[in-house]
Design a protein around this motif. Structure first.
Motif, PDB file in Angstrom:
ATOM      1  N   ALA A 109       0.861  -1.238   0.157  1.00 42.43           N
ATOM      2  CA  ALA A 109      -0.009  -0.016   0.048  1.00 42.43           C
ATOM      3  C   ALA A 109       0.884   1.312  -0.061  1.00 42.43           C
ATOM      4  O   ALA A 109       0.755   2.106  -0.569  1.00 42.43           O
ATOM      5  N   GLU A 110       1.978   1.177   0.619  1.00 43.15           N
ATOM      6  CA  GLU A 110       2.791   2.371   0.842  1.00 43.15           C
ATOM      7  C   GLU A 110       3.522   2.623  -0.595  1.00 43.15           C
ATOM      8  O   GLU A 110       3.725   3.902  -1.197  1.00 43.15           O
ATOM      9  N   GLY A 111       3.810   1.620  -1.225  1.00 42.20           N
ATOM     10  CA  GLY A 111       4.249   1.577  -2.759  1.00 42.20           C
ATOM     11  C   GLY A 111       3.316   2.401  -3.428  1.00 42.20           C
ATOM     12  O   GLY A 111       3.730   3.363  -4.431  1.00 42.20           O
ATOM     13  N   LEU A 112       2.228   1.865  -3.415  1.00 38.35           N
ATOM     14  CA  LEU A 112       1.196   2.542  -4.346  1.00 38.35           C
ATOM     15  C   LEU A 112       0.834   3.936  -4.131  1.00 38.35           C
ATOM     16  O   LEU A 112       0.598   4.812  -5.112  1.00 38.35           O
ATOM     17  N   LEU A 150      -1.970   5.505   6.613  1.00 38.97           N
ATOM     18  CA  LEU A 150      -0.904   5.903   5.801  1.00 38.97           C
ATOM     19  C   LEU A 150      -1.336   7.099   4.804  1.00 38.97           C
ATOM     20  O   LEU A 150      -0.554   7.590   4.401  1.00 38.97           O
ATOM     21  N   GLY A 151      -2.920   7.311   4.773  1.00 36.67           N
ATOM     22  CA  GLY A 151      -3.107   8.306   3.841  1.00 36.67           C
ATOM     23  C   GLY A 151      -3.453   8.133   2.502  1.00 36.67           C
ATOM     24  O   GLY A 151      -3.768   9.081   1.781  1.00 36.67           O
ATOM     25  N   ILE A 152      -3.956   7.011   2.110  1.00 39.57           N
ATOM     26  CA  ILE A 152      -4.299   6.896   0.773  1.00 39.57           C
ATOM     27  C   ILE A 152      -5.621   7.462   0.644  1.00 39.57           C
ATOM     28  O   ILE A 152      -6.425   7.346   1.506  1.00 39.57           O
ATOM     29  N   PRO A 153      -6.100   8.315  -0.099  1.00 34.51           N
ATOM     30  CA  PRO A 153      -7.385   8.975  -0.221  1.00 34.51           C
ATOM     31  C   PRO A 153      -8.521   8.117   0.030  1.00 34.51           C
ATOM     32  O   PRO A 153      -9.618   8.414   0.657  1.00 34.51           O
ATOM     33  N   ARG A 154      -8.439   7.101  -0.670  1.00 40.45           N
ATOM     34  CA  ARG A 154      -9.830   6.170  -0.495  1.00 40.45           C
ATOM     35  C   ARG A 154      -9.501   4.570  -0.397  1.00 40.45           C
ATOM     36  O   ARG A 154      -8.715   4.078  -0.985  1.00 40.45           O
ATOM     37  N   GLN A 201      -5.168   6.784  -6.105  1.00 38.24           N
ATOM     38  CA  GLN A 201      -6.039   7.500  -5.126  1.00 38.24           C
ATOM     39  C   GLN A 201      -7.021   6.574  -4.605  1.00 38.24           C
ATOM     40  O   GLN A 201      -7.670   6.944  -3.579  1.00 38.24           O
ATOM     41  N   GLU A 202      -7.091   5.370  -4.851  1.00 39.10           N
ATOM     42  CA  GLU A 202      -7.846   4.287  -4.210  1.00 39.10           C
ATOM     43  C   GLU A 202      -7.419   2.971  -4.314  1.00 39.10           C
ATOM     44  O   GLU A 202      -7.184   2.573  -5.146  1.00 39.10           O
ATOM     45  N   ILE A 203      -7.491   2.259  -3.149  1.00 37.82           N
ATOM     46  CA  ILE A 203      -7.270   0.842  -3.115  1.00 37.82           C
ATOM     47  C   ILE A 203      -8.367  -0.033  -2.667  1.00 37.82           C
ATOM     48  O   ILE A 203      -9.223   0.487  -1.903  1.00 37.82           O
TER      49      ILE A 203
END
Ligand code: SAH
Ligand code: SF4
Ligand code: F3S
Length: 466
Positions: free
Chosen positions: A214-217, A253-257, A223-225
């Motif tokens: 997820a961090e790599g993404l 982590l702060g991934i938007p969605r 914007q969304e996982i």
């Protein structure tokens, strides 16, 4: 606690990397590939792994199967029609192979993993060059190398049901939206379902591996996982690595969605509801397959919850996460389903008020418990039931969409609208499609939109300034 998963060893993965190099340097290495994917997101993500390996072998992606030297069918067998469609299309390629003898045809995925399928492919589908199952997808490079070297068909199906292969090459379909598998397989054995037989035992990836991915993404601008598993709620299999804990860590982590699927209602815990209520980034949508609204049918399906349990959980969820949208899966004509039992499913749809639902006619799957049950419902009656159920779902969708008129949505733009020039469309956090004025520049961005009109299929809106 479940058996811990068996990780494919670094040595075995290194052997695949070596095979990749050997295929790339092989004089008969196909120049281009095309993957045809059936089934669920799990299969779509597996196709991203296949594409990653094929690109690593130097092959270019062809936009159409007619233009490719290597075609892979990644199949599904959850219902009979999924299987027939895949087999029909593979057979169609037989003709293409007459014109293009160097064409390599491969089949993989859930259909291939079924018992006796290897024998069937060997005997009945002689034009298939390569077949492998869900458990040995990571062996594609060495299987292909065997095929190129030995010039005879390769059919290899593993029954290692508890394996996990980390760090496979990946070619993601989309830059702003990404799948992350958090667990494989299923142990629920719903009586109608073939998935546990073809995807193996339930096993979870290590939380650290998921967080690293997820961090790599996030660094790559995602914007969304979408977290994937047949039953994400039982992630961790009884260890301290639980699904709510994973969500908490991902949220930080702060991934938007963040989205996830699928949730089994029996494992929807208070802790999960609490995380959803207190998170910053988890979308306010939940796919919660109910299958039937009747308690006797639910028991025969081995779903292990009642209509009342389900409704209680929905109520809790709605109290904790105001405005959450729900979607579901529904099956009509399970063996022995009476008219009154079917009506219970219709009334449940009205009672819950879903944003959307996938509706299916029960399809007997060989080897499952329900396939041996009595009380097959005739086809014309099943058609009547599903037509009625679809109308119920549409009424529910229309109501949900109406309720969103005048609200503001954050829309992740997926692409240009196919029907309306000058418009773009994407999904709001509730997973409903919203269309509004825009251009290719908006793709991959999250844009605030005010909803100005609502139809059954889509919401329309206007971009609001911020
Ligand atoms: N693990 C997920 C999805 C499994 S397959 C879950 O538990 O919800 C997706 C959907 O296909 C199921 O939810 C079910 O509604 C449907 N399905 C599975 N087997 C089926 C069968 N034999 N006949 C008809 N529908 C089926
Ligand atoms: Fe199939 Fe049930 Fe497992 Fe879902 S939870 S994959 S429906 S057995
Ligand atoms: Fe998915 Fe179909 Fe397999 S629904 S898990 S691709 S049987």
């Amino acid at each position: 606690m479940k058996q811990p998963p068996v990780y494919v060893t670094p040595e075995a993965l290194a052997a695949q990397a070596t095979a990749m190099e050997a295929v790339a340097a092989h004089p008969k290495c196909p120049g281009s590939y095309h993957i045809v994917t059936y089934g669920c997101q799990m299969n779509a993500h597996d196709s991203e792994k296949l594409a990653g390996m094929l690109s690593g072998m130097g092959m270019a992606e062809a936009d159409d199967r007619r233009n490719a030297d290597f075609v892979i069918f990644n199949t599904c067998c959850v219902r009979d029609n999924a299987e027939r469609r895949a087999l029909g299309n593979v057979t169609w390629l037989k003709e293409l192979k007459k014109e293009k003898p160097h064409l390599i045809i491969a089949v993989c995925g859930c259909m291939v993993q079924q018992p006796e399928m290897a024998e069937k492919i060997l005997k009945q589908y002689r034009f298939i060059d390569l077949a492998f199952g869900t458990h040995n997808l990571h062996e594609l490079p060495s299987l292909l190398l065997n095929l190129l070297n030995e010039n005879h068909r390769v059919v290899s199906i593993s029954h290692e049901e508890n394996q996990i292969a980390e760090n496979l090459p990946l070619k993601r379909l989309c830059k702003h939206h990404a799948y992350i598998t958090i667990m494989y397989g299923c142990d629920n054995f719903c009586s109608y379902c073939i998935v546990p037989y073809v995807r193996g035992r339930e096993r979870s990836r290590r939380m650290d591996d998921i967080l690293r991915e997820a961090e790599g993404l996030l660094e790559g601008g995602v914007q969304e996982i979408m977290l994937l598993g047949q039953n994400v709620n039982s992630y961790g299999g009884g260890t301290s690595e639980t699904f709510p804990e994973l969500l908490r860590r991902l949220d930080q982590l702060g991934i938007p969605r963040i989205r996830f699927m699928t949730s089994h209602p029996k494992d929807l815990s208070d802790d999960l509801i609490d995380v959803m209520a207190n998170s910053k980034h988890i979308c306010n949508h939940l796919h919660l397959p109910v299958q039937s609204g009747n308690n006797e049918i639910l028991a025969l399906m081995n779903r292990r919850y009642t209509r009342e349990d389900y409704l209680r959980k929905v109520e809790k969820l709605r109290a904790a996460v105001p405005g959450i949208g729900l979607s579901t899966d529904l099956i009509v004509s399970f063996p022995g389903e009476t008219e009154a039992q079917f009506e219970d499913t219709c009334s449940l749809v009205r009672e819950v008020g879903y944003d959307s639902a996938f509706t299916f006619i029960y399809s007997p799957r060989i080897g499952t418990k329900a396939a041996a049950m009595e009380g097959r419902i005739p086809d014309d009656e099943s058609t009547r039931r599903i037509t009625k159920l679809i109308a119920e779902v549409e009424a529910s969708t229309a109501k949900a969409h109406q309720s969103m008129l005048g609200t503001d949505e954050m829309v992740l733009v997926e692409g240009l609208s196919k029907r309306d020039p000058g418009m773009v469309s994407g999904k709001g956090t509730r997973n409903i499609t919203v269309t509004f004025k825009g251009s290719a520049e908006d793709i991959g961005k999250i844009i605030p939109v005010h909803i100005t009109s609502a139809a059954v299929n889509t919401l329309r809106g206007e971009r609001t300034e911020r």
